[in-house]
Design a protein around this motif. Structure first.
Motif, PDB file in Angstrom:
ATOM      1  N   UNK A 100     -32.904  -6.645  58.913  1.00 32.50           N
ATOM      2  CA  UNK A 100     -34.096  -6.878  58.100  1.00 32.50           C
ATOM      3  C   UNK A 100     -34.818  -8.087  58.682  1.00 32.50           C
ATOM      4  N   UNK A 101     -36.125  -8.147  58.463  1.00 29.71           N
ATOM      5  CA  UNK A 101     -36.856  -9.361  58.826  1.00 29.71           C
ATOM      6  C   UNK A 101     -36.306 -10.504  57.982  1.00 29.71           C
ATOM      7  N   UNK A 102     -36.206 -11.711  58.522  1.00 27.73           N
ATOM      8  CA  UNK A 102     -35.616 -12.829  57.764  1.00 27.73           C
ATOM      9  C   UNK A 102     -36.228 -13.021  56.382  1.00 27.73           C
ATOM     10  N   UNK A 103     -37.545 -12.857  56.255  1.00 27.87           N
ATOM     11  CA  UNK A 103     -38.189 -13.052  54.960  1.00 27.87           C
ATOM     12  C   UNK A 103     -37.926 -11.903  53.982  1.00 27.87           C
ATOM     13  N   UNK A 104     -37.362 -10.785  54.462  1.00 32.36           N
ATOM     14  CA  UNK A 104     -37.077  -9.645  53.583  1.00 32.36           C
ATOM     15  C   UNK A 104     -35.679  -9.703  52.976  1.00 32.36           C
ATOM     16  N   UNK A 105     -34.853 -10.654  53.378  1.00 27.32           N
ATOM     17  CA  UNK A 105     -33.514 -10.792  52.796  1.00 27.32           C
ATOM     18  C   UNK A 105     -33.674 -11.462  51.435  1.00 27.32           C
ATOM     19  N   UNK A 106     -33.160 -10.834  50.386  1.00 25.94           N
ATOM     20  CA  UNK A 106     -33.358 -11.307  49.017  1.00 25.94           C
ATOM     21  C   UNK A 106     -32.029 -11.504  48.297  1.00 25.94           C
ATOM     22  N   UNK A 107     -32.043 -12.417  47.345  1.00 22.87           N
ATOM     23  CA  UNK A 107     -30.890 -12.582  46.455  1.00 22.87           C
ATOM     24  C   UNK A 107     -30.668 -11.274  45.717  1.00 22.87           C
ATOM     25  N   UNK A 108     -29.403 -10.861  45.640  1.00 19.69           N
ATOM     26  CA  UNK A 108     -29.048  -9.606  44.978  1.00 19.69           C
ATOM     27  C   UNK A 108     -28.887  -8.447  45.941  1.00 19.69           C
ATOM     28  N   UNK A 109     -29.278  -8.637  47.216  1.00 18.15           N
ATOM     29  CA  UNK A 109     -29.143  -7.579  48.219  1.00 18.15           C
ATOM     30  C   UNK A 109     -27.667  -7.263  48.439  1.00 18.15           C
ATOM     31  N   UNK A 122     -16.028 -13.750  68.472  1.00 24.38           N
ATOM     32  CA  UNK A 122     -16.314 -12.920  67.315  1.00 24.38           C
ATOM     33  C   UNK A 122     -17.110 -13.698  66.279  1.00 24.38           C
ATOM     34  N   UNK A 123     -18.113 -13.048  65.707  1.00 25.08           N
ATOM     35  CA  UNK A 123     -18.985 -13.674  64.718  1.00 25.08           C
ATOM     36  C   UNK A 123     -19.211 -12.677  63.594  1.00 25.08           C
ATOM     37  N   UNK A 124     -19.040 -13.120  62.362  1.00 27.65           N
ATOM     38  CA  UNK A 124     -19.235 -12.249  61.208  1.00 27.65           C
ATOM     39  C   UNK A 124     -20.702 -12.258  60.807  1.00 27.65           C
ATOM     40  N   UNK A 125     -21.287 -11.074  60.670  1.00 28.64           N
ATOM     41  CA  UNK A 125     -22.651 -10.916  60.176  1.00 28.64           C
ATOM     42  C   UNK A 125     -22.631  -9.812  59.121  1.00 28.64           C
ATOM     43  N   UNK A 126     -23.756  -9.649  58.443  1.00 26.76           N
ATOM     44  CA  UNK A 126     -23.861  -8.611  57.407  1.00 26.76           C
ATOM     45  C   UNK A 126     -25.050  -7.716  57.692  1.00 26.76           C
ATOM     46  N   UNK A 127     -24.924  -6.467  57.244  1.00 26.97           N
ATOM     47  CA  UNK A 127     -26.014  -5.501  57.281  1.00 26.97           C
ATOM     48  C   UNK A 127     -26.306  -5.085  55.849  1.00 26.97           C
ATOM     49  N   UNK A 128     -27.560  -4.702  55.538  1.00 26.64           N
ATOM     50  CA  UNK A 128     -27.822  -4.153  54.202  1.00 26.64           C
ATOM     51  C   UNK A 128     -26.920  -2.935  53.962  1.00 26.64           C
ATOM     52  N   UNK A 129     -26.353  -2.864  52.761  1.00 25.39           N
ATOM     53  CA  UNK A 129     -25.426  -1.742  52.451  1.00 25.39           C
ATOM     54  C   UNK A 129     -26.201  -0.523  51.984  1.00 25.39           C
TER      55      UNK A 129
END
Length: 129
Positions: A100-109, A122-129
């Motif tokens: 997602x664009x950085x500004x599109x990441x929202x609380x509650x996602x 190794x680096x932990x990252x997240x993707x929208x579920x």
């Protein structure tokens, strides 16, 4: 053969945690005495003080509870988000959400964890579920 995750590995619990990430595995700890999840890696349970902490693979799903955008010049890689994520196991960690664009990441996602390689680590990252 997997990474040496034994308790006597040089460098302690953080080194064992990073070794698992380097191999593409994300692990958290669970206390055998009080059955609560623990993150970041520790020698003692922060809830009950027990040393009976075992590593386990979490579901990897969670929810963004705080987010900020770090502004960077395009030649430095552009903007990125820094997010606090509550895992479904009840621990909170800091990472970023990709896809997602950085500004599109929202609380509650709702998000899902994955391990990526960055500069050979190794680096932990997240993707929208």
């Amino acid at each position: 053969m997997g990474p040496d995750l034994s308790a006597d590995r040089p460098g302690g619990v953080q080194a064992r945690h990073q070794a698992a990430l380097d191999e593409g595995r994300f692990l958290i700890q669970r206390c055998s005495a009080c059955d609560r999840a623990v993150f970041f890696p520790r020698e003692l349970c922060p809830h009950c003080g027990s040393t009976a902490l075992a590593r386990q693979a979490p579901a990897g799903t969670g929810t963004v509870v705080a987010v900020t955008t770090v502004r960077r010049r395009p030649e430095d890689g552009g903007d990125l988000n820094v997010s606090l994520v509550d895992l479904d196991e009840g621990v909170c960690l800091m990472s970023r959400v990709e896809g997602l664009a950085p500004d599109d990441v929202r609380i509650g996602l709702k998000v899902r964890a994955r391990v990526v390689q960055h500069d050979g680590r190794g680096l932990l990252v997240f993707d929208p579920a």
